[in-house]
Design an enzyme around this catalytic site. Structure first.
Site, PDB file in Angstrom:
ATOM      1  CB  SER A  14     -48.199  -8.164 -20.720  1.00  0.00           C
ATOM      2  OG  SER A  14     -47.050  -7.693 -20.241  1.00  0.00           O
ATOM      3  CG  LEU A  86     -46.461  -7.404  -6.902  1.00  0.00           C
ATOM      4  CD1 LEU A  86     -47.169  -6.217  -6.610  1.00  0.00           C
ATOM      5  CD2 LEU A  86     -44.759  -6.846  -7.336  1.00  0.00           C
ATOM      6  CG  LEU A  88     -40.819 -12.115   0.253  1.00  0.00           C
ATOM      7  CD1 LEU A  88     -40.079 -12.068   1.940  1.00  0.00           C
ATOM      8  CD2 LEU A  88     -39.236 -12.197  -0.307  1.00  0.00           C
ATOM      9  CG  HIS A 105     -35.754  -7.020 -10.830  1.00  0.00           C
ATOM     10  ND1 HIS A 105     -36.757  -6.792  -9.586  1.00  0.00           N
ATOM     11  CD2 HIS A 105     -35.192  -6.058 -10.720  1.00  0.00           C
ATOM     12  CE1 HIS A 105     -36.671  -5.557  -9.372  1.00  0.00           C
ATOM     13  NE2 HIS A 105     -35.377  -5.099  -9.614  1.00  0.00           N
ATOM     14  CG  ASP A 146     -35.966  -8.171  -6.620  1.00  0.00           C
ATOM     15  OD1 ASP A 146     -36.368  -9.090  -7.107  1.00  0.00           O
ATOM     16  OD2 ASP A 146     -36.439  -7.152  -6.295  1.00  0.00           O
TER      17      ASP A 146
END
Ligand code: GRF
Length: 195
Positions: A14, A86, A88, A105, A146
């Site tokens: 989305s 999702l 790396l 995030h 992150d």
């Protein structure tokens, strides 16, 4: 010359759709490519409906071949956006797009980030902790989950009656409002003539 974006997503997409809609009539930015590692991701249908090329790849290809790097090069992609992606990102890709690869995030990093904190798991952990605030973090991408420098954050209240679903809705609203605008700003700063 318009800046060409590629968007990586593993799920519904989305945010990808919101970014595509935002830049639809832009003279500065175009979306060249959607990429996903998940053959059943909702983003594939969205890309199809929106007329954007979509590449589905395997984890093995991502880490052990040049297929994705080559495709990004062929499509002359200037800037990479991770929106619910999702995996790396391999070091070679980070190197190629140094300073031009960003992620969103769904929490206020550095809290509730890192391996295992994705999607609804993030919201569940926030609710479990009893925090009264959550939000979004847009950050540079590094070789770890992150951990890159934070570019932008926006917060929302977490109410005691919030569920994972209601918190996710608040977070998505922040993402839709700010992600394309922050992207646009970053791109215009990078494209501004240096003194
Ligand atoms: C977003 O909340 C994003 O912050 C997180 O994953 C979710 C993806 O949602 N990384 P969608 O696929 O864009 O709907």
């Amino acid at each position: 010359m318009r800046t060409r974006l590629a968007i990586f997503a593993s799920g519904s997409g989305s945010n990808a759709e919101n970014i595509i809609s935002y830049f639809r009539d832009s003279q500065e930015v175009s979306i060249s490519l959607i990429l996903t590692n998940n053959p059943s991701a909702g983003v594939i249908e969205r890309a199809d409906r929106l007329g954007i090329e979509c590449c589905v790849f395997s984890k093995e290809e991502f880490y052990s071949s040049k297929r994705i790097q080559n495709l990004l090069k062929e499509r002359e992609v200037d800037f990479v956006v991770l929106a619910g992606f999702l995996l790396l990102v391999p070091p070679s890709l980070i190197q190629t797009y140094k300073g031009k690869i960003i992620n969103i995030h769904p929490a206020l990093l550095p809290a509730f980030g890192g391996k295992g904190f994705y999607g609804d798991r993030v919201h569940a952990a926030v609710l479990e902790s009893g925090q009264s605030m959550s939000g979004i973090s847009i950050h540079h991408v590094t070789e770890k989950f992150d951990e890159g420098g934070i570019i932008f954050q926006a917060a929302c209240h977490v109410d005691r009656k919030d569920s994972i679903k209601s918190l996710a809705l608040k977070i998505h609203a922040l993402e839709y409002k700010f992600f394309p605008v922050v992207l646009e700003k970053m791109i215009s700063v990078q494209n501004a003539p240096h003194e």
